[in-house]
Design an enzyme around this catalytic site. Sequence first.
Site, PDB file in Angstrom:
ATOM      1  N   THR A 167     -37.231  57.900   7.426  1.00 17.92           N
ATOM      2  CA  THR A 167     -37.769  58.742   6.712  1.00 17.92           C
ATOM      3  C   THR A 167     -39.121  58.019   5.986  1.00 17.92           C
ATOM      4  O   THR A 167     -39.103  56.666   5.690  1.00 17.92           O
ATOM      5  CB  THR A 167     -37.363  59.641   5.650  1.00 17.92           C
ATOM      6  OG1 THR A 167     -38.108  60.586   5.116  1.00 17.92           O
ATOM      7  CG2 THR A 167     -36.460  58.655   4.804  1.00 17.92           C
ATOM      8  N   THR A 218     -39.037  63.747   7.957  1.00 18.75           N
ATOM      9  CA  THR A 218     -37.900  62.693   8.338  1.00 18.75           C
ATOM     10  C   THR A 218     -37.810  62.813   9.805  1.00 18.75           C
ATOM     11  O   THR A 218     -38.354  63.694  10.589  1.00 18.75           O
ATOM     12  CB  THR A 218     -36.708  62.891   7.462  1.00 18.75           C
ATOM     13  OG1 THR A 218     -36.950  62.786   6.059  1.00 18.75           O
ATOM     14  CG2 THR A 218     -35.464  62.021   7.739  1.00 18.75           C
ATOM     15  N   GLY A 245     -34.975  67.443   7.186  1.00 18.47           N
ATOM     16  CA  GLY A 245     -34.769  68.811   6.484  1.00 18.47           C
ATOM     17  C   GLY A 245     -34.662  68.596   5.200  1.00 18.47           C
ATOM     18  O   GLY A 245     -34.179  69.598   4.773  1.00 18.47           O
ATOM     19  N   GLY A 246     -35.034  67.598   4.602  1.00 22.22           N
ATOM     20  CA  GLY A 246     -34.602  67.626   3.061  1.00 22.22           C
ATOM     21  C   GLY A 246     -33.272  67.782   2.707  1.00 22.22           C
ATOM     22  O   GLY A 246     -32.493  67.446   3.452  1.00 22.22           O
ATOM     23  N   SER A 282     -30.485  60.496  -1.498  1.00 26.24           N
ATOM     24  CA  SER A 282     -30.889  61.122  -0.142  1.00 26.24           C
ATOM     25  C   SER A 282     -29.984  62.153   0.365  1.00 26.24           C
ATOM     26  O   SER A 282     -28.629  62.029  -0.193  1.00 26.24           O
ATOM     27  CB  SER A 282     -31.093  59.923   0.567  1.00 26.24           C
ATOM     28  OG  SER A 282     -31.661  60.544   2.063  1.00 26.24           O
ATOM     29  N   SER A 283     -30.362  63.153   1.029  1.00 28.19           N
ATOM     30  CA  SER A 283     -29.444  63.753   1.660  1.00 28.19           C
ATOM     31  C   SER A 283     -29.413  63.373   3.437  1.00 28.19           C
ATOM     32  O   SER A 283     -28.838  64.266   3.997  1.00 28.19           O
ATOM     33  CB  SER A 283     -30.150  65.375   1.797  1.00 28.19           C
ATOM     34  OG  SER A 283     -30.136  65.728   0.203  1.00 28.19           O
ATOM     35  N   ASP A 311     -37.818  61.020  -4.833  1.00 28.77           N
ATOM     36  CA  ASP A 311     -36.542  61.607  -4.666  1.00 28.77           C
ATOM     37  C   ASP A 311     -35.517  61.416  -5.891  1.00 28.77           C
ATOM     38  O   ASP A 311     -34.449  61.808  -5.952  1.00 28.77           O
ATOM     39  CB  ASP A 311     -35.805  60.971  -3.595  1.00 28.77           C
ATOM     40  CG  ASP A 311     -36.237  61.552  -2.221  1.00 28.77           C
ATOM     41  OD1 ASP A 311     -36.901  62.793  -2.413  1.00 28.77           O
ATOM     42  OD2 ASP A 311     -35.752  61.357  -0.896  1.00 28.77           O
ATOM     43  N   GLU A 338     -41.163  57.989  -1.830  1.00 34.27           N
ATOM     44  CA  GLU A 338     -39.529  57.952  -1.954  1.00 34.27           C
ATOM     45  C   GLU A 338     -39.158  57.929  -3.146  1.00 34.27           C
ATOM     46  O   GLU A 338     -38.218  58.527  -3.423  1.00 34.27           O
ATOM     47  CB  GLU A 338     -38.677  56.758  -1.231  1.00 34.27           C
ATOM     48  CG  GLU A 338     -37.777  57.298  -0.484  1.00 34.27           C
ATOM     49  CD  GLU A 338     -37.813  58.221   0.655  1.00 34.27           C
ATOM     50  OE1 GLU A 338     -37.215  59.343   0.619  1.00 34.27           O
ATOM     51  OE2 GLU A 338     -38.554  57.878   1.740  1.00 34.27           O
TER      52      GLU A 338
END
Length: 597
Positions: free
Chosen positions: A437, A419, A504-505, A483-484, A459, A456
Amino acid sequence: MIRTLLSSVALTAFFLTPSIAQQAADAVAPETSSDLSAFDTLSDAAQAALATKEAGSPTTAQTWMVAAANPLAVEAGAAVLREGGTAADAMVAVQAVLGLVEPQSSGLGGGAFLVWYDATSGEVTTLDGRETAPLEATPTLFQSDDGEPLGFWDAVVGGRSVGTPGTPMLMEEAHARWGRADWAGLFGPAISLAEDGFTVSGRLAGAIEGGAERLQRFSRTADYFFPDGEALQAGDTLINAEYANTLRLIAAHGSDAFYTGPIADDIVATVRTAAGNPGVLSATDLAIYEVIEREPVCVPYRTSEVCGMGPPSSGALTVGQILGMLDRYDLAAMGPDSAEAWRLIGDASRLAFADRGRYMADSDFVPMPTKGLTALAYLDERAALLGGDAALTEVSAGSPEWDHAMLWADDEAIEFPSTSHISIVDQYGNALSMTTTIENGFGSRLMVRGFLLNNELTDFSFRTHSDGLPIANRLEPGKRPRSSMSPTIVMTDGKPSLVIGSPGGSRIIGYVAQAIVANMDWGMDVQQAVAMPHLVNRFGTYDLEAGTDAAGFEGALTDLGFEVNVRDLNSGLHAIAVSDTLSGGADPRREGIALGE
């Protein structure tokens, strides 16, 4: 003593099933550490910004500033701001270049969340440009015939994982609301770089080398990243005429040129005919896509409010919960060298992640206790659990107030850390924080007209139910995956004081929360805050950044009852602190800079 040390981040290739990967997958760094030799031709100002970052100092400015993950993209944004453009104008230029020079992380084929502070109205607005699941997608899209989840890589590579991209429309929507510059002109730097060629950086070359097998599964992608069958190397000049042509069409006709017509036709055909793993994206999915304005989530912390993106992002809620619990404790007195401070931060994060796994998803599709999760009484209740003197032996989701009843099972989604983040403040006082991302490094590995398509949809939870209860983040037609991403603007006395975010996930949440604590509680300047070693806990294991002073906490945290893992962690924090002057920080783990005047 915690110091700001830069560690090398190794690229790791691995195969994991979702049940094993949930806690580990998003820790894997999709790119190698930076080699800045590719940027020898930068302007004097950008070279100075690089030197300032390498010296561990923040960049300072009086009028405007942009911080992003690649110096070429930052220069494009700086040129717009220098000519009187707004933060929204500059973002368009930055994103267009990032999609060319950092294609493994973001681009036209992906999605983004944007947080905007408007200096005229004093309001914070959030725009959701997250990808959507195709209308033909079913909840069992990522399950085998016997109902078991597919292996992660079996799901990712190919058309099955591609959601409807949102980034092009988000760029246009932001410009329409807050831009001043001519839309078409904003694509000029990216078009020139694509046609004339740019120098491949060490980061991009390392990512290509590490992902070689999957990148070569599809001919268009292989031809681009492996000309004449050989991987691109750092220092090579790379031309992308197809990308230039795509940008020209969008510059001339707006995002309609992407969502309808020949580009859309090519996207659909590429997805639906992907060899071995076709997807179900249709022309209708592209034609009906919309960017959605969402209500921002703002949570008090100290004397400020931390504002960010609400569902379908879990970012602002989880960052807000962590900080909301910590607000009851005097971290400033403890300092960054205190194991007790890290005990509180680690367990607050675990409690927040338990709620994230249970409740958070696309609130257009599932009921969510959004207000209950950040209610002061609830945060008091959760913060009281931190009152012991050792790590919590057991962590579970809490029971926030609901305006209706619903029972959910815990989520099993995997989220990778490929991302990028953009922070901008313009001369008018507007501020923009945008995290962008394509999900996994190089997304689905499918390339269309010079850009990569996202993966995506992975996710979403691959399972739909657990123990008879539905999972909130299960896949549904038209739904946006959780999403984070945590684009954040900290508001103090009604104005921005910090603009920040990171890739960073799911560790994005910890990176952002830690940097805010470092800046607000521990008095670190913005460069120190983004560069400080990482200590992150989500699900019980405390990850300590290898090669830094964070590893020195291994014994103390183990004694407190934590399971500890020393490993490489690859954030990409970009931040701007706002006071009488602007102060910018760029994560030394990546190749970006902060630049301003």
